[in-house]
Structures are given as structure tokens and as C-alpha cells.
Scaffold this motif. Structure first.
Motif, PDB file in Angstrom:
ATOM      1  N   ARG A 129       3.386  26.259  -2.494  1.00  0.00           N
ATOM      2  CA  ARG A 129       4.168  27.003  -3.490  1.00  0.00           C
ATOM      3  C   ARG A 129       4.643  28.368  -2.979  1.00  0.00           C
ATOM      4  N   PHE A 130       3.720  29.118  -2.334  1.00  0.00           N
ATOM      5  CA  PHE A 130       4.054  30.511  -1.975  1.00  0.00           C
ATOM      6  C   PHE A 130       4.131  30.738  -0.461  1.00  0.00           C
ATOM      7  N   THR A 131       3.966  29.691   0.323  1.00  0.00           N
ATOM      8  CA  THR A 131       3.975  29.701   1.804  1.00  0.00           C
ATOM      9  C   THR A 131       2.727  30.320   2.439  1.00  0.00           C
ATOM     10  N   ARG A 132       1.870  30.964   1.642  1.00  0.00           N
ATOM     11  CA  ARG A 132       0.708  31.619   2.232  1.00  0.00           C
ATOM     12  C   ARG A 132      -0.329  31.970   1.161  1.00  0.00           C
ATOM     13  N   VAL A 133      -1.550  32.198   1.610  1.00  0.00           N
ATOM     14  CA  VAL A 133      -2.570  32.829   0.757  1.00  0.00           C
ATOM     15  C   VAL A 133      -3.167  33.963   1.581  1.00  0.00           C
ATOM     16  N   ASP A 134      -3.117  35.162   1.040  1.00  0.00           N
ATOM     17  CA  ASP A 134      -3.599  36.335   1.780  1.00  0.00           C
ATOM     18  C   ASP A 134      -5.007  36.751   1.386  1.00  0.00           C
ATOM     19  N   VAL A 135      -5.276  36.711   0.086  1.00  0.00           N
ATOM     20  CA  VAL A 135      -6.546  37.236  -0.417  1.00  0.00           C
ATOM     21  C   VAL A 135      -7.181  36.192  -1.322  1.00  0.00           C
ATOM     22  N   VAL A 136      -8.481  35.997  -1.164  1.00  0.00           N
ATOM     23  CA  VAL A 136      -9.197  35.084  -2.065  1.00  0.00           C
ATOM     24  C   VAL A 136     -10.369  35.839  -2.680  1.00  0.00           C
ATOM     25  N   ILE A 137     -10.469  35.758  -3.988  1.00  0.00           N
ATOM     26  CA  ILE A 137     -11.585  36.401  -4.692  1.00  0.00           C
ATOM     27  C   ILE A 137     -12.461  35.285  -5.263  1.00  0.00           C
ATOM     28  N   ALA A 138     -13.630  35.096  -4.648  1.00  0.00           N
ATOM     29  CA  ALA A 138     -14.561  34.031  -5.074  1.00  0.00           C
ATOM     30  C   ALA A 138     -15.407  34.606  -6.205  1.00  0.00           C
ATOM     31  N   ASN A 139     -14.934  34.391  -7.424  1.00  0.00           N
ATOM     32  CA  ASN A 139     -15.432  35.146  -8.573  1.00  0.00           C
ATOM     33  C   ASN A 139     -16.056  34.260  -9.658  1.00  0.00           C
ATOM     34  N   ALA A 140     -15.833  32.945  -9.597  1.00  0.00           N
ATOM     35  CA  ALA A 140     -16.362  32.084 -10.671  1.00  0.00           C
ATOM     36  C   ALA A 140     -17.881  32.196 -10.724  1.00  0.00           C
ATOM     37  N   GLY A 141     -18.419  32.270 -11.917  1.00  0.00           N
ATOM     38  CA  GLY A 141     -19.872  32.367 -12.035  1.00  0.00           C
ATOM     39  C   GLY A 141     -20.351  31.949 -13.411  1.00  0.00           C
ATOM     40  N   ILE A 142     -21.576  31.469 -13.455  1.00  0.00           N
ATOM     41  CA  ILE A 142     -22.207  31.108 -14.733  1.00  0.00           C
ATOM     42  C   ILE A 142     -23.653  31.617 -14.719  1.00  0.00           C
ATOM     43  N   ALA A 143     -24.227  31.688 -15.929  1.00  0.00           N
ATOM     44  CA  ALA A 143     -25.652  32.016 -16.069  1.00  0.00           C
ATOM     45  C   ALA A 143     -26.227  31.035 -17.089  1.00  0.00           C
ATOM     46  N   TRP A 144     -27.474  31.253 -17.508  1.00  0.00           N
ATOM     47  CA  TRP A 144     -28.084  30.341 -18.496  1.00  0.00           C
ATOM     48  C   TRP A 144     -27.133  30.143 -19.674  1.00  0.00           C
ATOM     49  N   ARG A 145     -27.042  28.929 -20.156  1.00  0.00           N
ATOM     50  CA  ARG A 145     -26.177  28.619 -21.303  1.00  0.00           C
ATOM     51  C   ARG A 145     -26.676  29.269 -22.586  1.00  0.00           C
ATOM     52  N   ASP A 146     -27.983  29.083 -22.891  1.00  0.00           N
ATOM     53  CA  ASP A 146     -28.478  29.446 -24.224  1.00  0.00           C
ATOM     54  C   ASP A 146     -29.370  30.667 -24.254  1.00  0.00           C
ATOM     55  N   GLY A 147     -30.009  30.949 -23.148  1.00  0.00           N
ATOM     56  CA  GLY A 147     -30.937  32.070 -23.155  1.00  0.00           C
ATOM     57  C   GLY A 147     -31.758  32.035 -21.900  1.00  0.00           C
ATOM     58  N   PRO A 148     -32.584  33.070 -21.684  1.00  0.00           N
ATOM     59  CA  PRO A 148     -33.320  33.150 -20.429  1.00  0.00           C
ATOM     60  C   PRO A 148     -34.368  32.057 -20.318  1.00  0.00           C
TER      61      PRO A 148
END
Ligand code: NAD
Length: 309
Positions: A79-98
Motif C-alpha cells: 500500500r505505502f511502498t515501505r514501513v519505517d517505524v513499528v510500535i509493538a504495543n498490543a497488550g492484555i492483562a487479567w480479564r476479571d481481576g488479579p
């Protein structure tokens, strides 16, 4: 030299969450093209709708799916001919509580590590050839949990410590290529993932209030984290610690780690709360913990007990 974000193509995972979306907006304002990837397909489409369609590609992506992660990088290049920067940001924690290591659901433990550690690894691996080719950057989202004891939050804390090491390693391995890597350690930020510790769950809220001084408990807006990310990318920072009050903890962690663990070893109130997290009765000599004054109203203790039993 300042890294100019104008016209750079930036891929963000977990893009429709609090920090991801604020970062996308901040980067767009600096002239970047955006590849927005998130598990939540509707939310990422909605976010993309805020921007000029010419400058954005939105895609559903589960970072636990390596071929899909590679395919998205390829699609972004098409689509854009290149990717310059990647931010690996996806994250999860406990669904309901500790939960403790003895009480947690094994599948949930492994899912958190799969997203928060292996998801980052898969993103890095898929992005590396393209980022290296363009002398770009990879930014990995760790957490102040990498600096703290992970009690009642082990898979998250362990993953965040692991990805911090991954990022430092990557930076050194990229040295001399023109590309670089960095790690961001956000403190508490007002986004859905943090709600559990601020009223979303009674025990998590009490643990947080008992273990951390008020100053370190204060949440910042995701926009503050986003601006720190922009500034960090512009100077190819090896590490971004935000808000600034966490920088002393970061700098002194070699000294603070053993002191903190020792303090926790003797903290009967926290031991009692951890016993409750594990679904056990606190011992007679363990206070149940004061209510978390000045945090949002606590709820969900009952829900937690169901989860833990
Ligand atoms: N909010 C905080 O206090 C805080 C503090 C330190 C670090 N962090 C980290 O910042 C990052 C962003 O979190 P946030 O605060 O914006 O929380 P958030 O819950 O708002 O955002 C997380 C995003 O990740 C997405 N996601 C979850 N699983 C995914 C998967 N398998 N594949 C792709 N996307 C997935 C979610 O759909 C969501 O949009 C996370 O890595 C989090 O651990 C947050």
C-alpha cells in the motif's frame, strides 16, 4: 540527528486502545502515514475513520498469529511502498481481576504471555527486514511493571520485563545498521487495561493503594504517553520513561529491587490481600487491608472470588 516523522509509515499494534489511538493521532499530526492493527476490528476501523483515507490502512490483527503479522507488514508495503517505524504495543492483562501463581487460570496465564511477550516477538520479527531496509525504528511497549514486583500480576509483569530485555537486545543488534530500537515504560495510564487497579476490582485496587505511594499511583492521560513516544522516536531514544516521576525508580532499580522485595516480605497486610486474591482466608495475624481511599469506588471483589475459586 532528529528523526523526522513526516511521511514516515508507522505500524502500530494494539492501535485502537488508549495509548495506541492517542499515539496514532499524535503521529498523524506530525505527517506520518498510519498502519493501524488491532484485535478489535470495529474499533480500529472507527479510529481509521478519523484520518484522511490516503494516509491510513486499518487491519484486524491478532499478534498471536505470526503469518497474519507478516502478511500485514507485506500489505502495508504494497500500500505505502515501505514501513519505517513499528510500535509493538498490543497488550492484555487479567480479564476479571488479579490472581496469584497458585490461583490463576493456566490458559489465561499463557494467553497473556502469548500476547504480551510472544506477540511482541512476532511483531518485531515480521517488521525487522523492512525497518532495517529503511533505517527506521522499532519501539516496544513495556511497562513500569518491568521495574516492580509482579505480585498478583505475574504473566503481565514477567512479559513486560522480558520485552524490555528484548528491546535492549534489539537495539544493540541493530547498531551500525542505521535502524534502531527503543523501549517505552509507561506508568499508570488512564486506559481500559488499568481500570482493574483503579476501582474495577476491589482487591487489585487495595493492593495498588497499599503497595504504591500516591504519587506513583496517579494515572496520566494516554495523550501524555503519546507525546513522549513522538519525542522519543524523534531522538531515537533507547528508553522512554513516562511520566517523569518514574525515572528515579528506573534509575535506582538495582538498589530499589531488593529493598522493595524485602519490604514486601514483611508486609502482613499485603500478604493478607494476596491470600484473598488466591481465594483463601487471610491468617489471623494478617490485616485485611484498608479500603482504597481516594481511588475510584471499588467493586468486583465477589467477581474476583468466583474467578479465583
Ligand atoms: N494503561 C497503563 O496503565 C499501561 C501502563 C504500562 C504499559 N501499558 C501497555 O501499553 C500498551 C497499550 O495499552 P493501553 O493502556 O492502551 O490499553 P488498552 O487496553 O486500551 O489497549 C490495548 C489494545 O491492545 C489490543 N489487543 C489486545 N490483544 C491483542 C492481540 N492479541 N492482537 C492485537 N491487538 C490486541 C486491544 O484490542 C486494545 O486495543 C499495552 O502493551 C499495555 O500493557 C499500559
Amino acid at each position: 540527528m532528529r528523526y523526522d516523522l513526516n511521511d514516515k509509515v508507522v505500524l502500530i499494534t494494539g492501535a485502537s486502545g488508549g495509548i495506541g489511538a492517542a499515539t496514532a493521532r499524535a503521529l498523524y499530526d506530525r505527517g506520518a502515514y498510519l498502519v493501524l492493527a488491532d484485535h478489535n476490528a470495529d474499533a480500529v476501523e472507527r479510529l481509521a475513520g478519523e484520518f484522511d483515507a490516503e494516509r491510513v490502512l486499518a487491519a484486524p490483527l491478532d499478534v498471536t498469529d505470526a503469518p497474519a503479522t507478516r502478511a500485514l507488514v507485506a500489505r502495508a508495503v504494497t500500500r505505502f511502498t515501505r514501513v519505517d517505524v513499528v510500535i509493538a504495543n498490543a497488550g492484555i492483562a487479567w480479564r476479571d481481576g488479579p490472581a496469584t501463581l497458585s490461583s490463576c487460570d493456566e490458559a489465561e496465564f499463557e494467553r497473556i504471555v502469548d500476547v504480551d511477550l510472544f506477540g511482541v516477538w512476532r511483531t518485531v520479527r515480521a517488521a525487522l527486514p523492512e525497518v532495517t531496509r529503511n533505517r527506521g525504528q522499532i519501539l516496544i511497549t513495556s511497562s513500569i511493571y518491568a521495574l516492580l514486583n509482579g505480585m498478583a500480576n505475574a504473566p503481565y509483569a514477567a512479559s513486560k520485563a522480558a520485552v524490555a530485555t528484548l528491546g535492549r537486545t534489539l537495539r544493540t543488534e541493530l547498531a551500525g545498521t542505521g535502524a534502531s530500537a527503543g523501549v517505552i515504560y509507561p506508568g499508570w495510564t488512564a486506559t481500559p487495561i488499568a481500570e482493574i487497579a483503579f476501582g474495577g476490582n476491589a482487591l487489585a485496587t487495595r493492593l495498588n493503594a497499599t503497595a504504591l505511594p500516591r504519587l506513583l499511583r496517579a494515572r496520566v492521560a494516554p495523550e501524555t504517553v503519546a507525546e513522549a513516544i513522538v519525542a522519543g522516536l524523534q531522538r531515537r531514544a533507547p528508553r522512554i520513561v513516562v511520566p517523569a516521576r518514574w525515572r528515579a525508580v528506573f534509575a535506582l532499580r538495582g538498589v530499589l529491587d531488593p529493598l522493595l522485595d524485602r519490604w514486601l516480605d514483611g508486609h502482613t497486610q499485603i500478604h493478607g490481600l494476596l491470600r484473598q486474591v488466591a481465594g483463601e482466608k487471610p491468617r489471623a495475624d494478617e490485616p485485611r487491608g484498608a479500603p482504597a481511599a481516594n481511588d475510584a469506588p471499588a467493586q468486583g471483589g465477589e467477581r474476583l472470588n468466583e474467578h479465583s475459586s
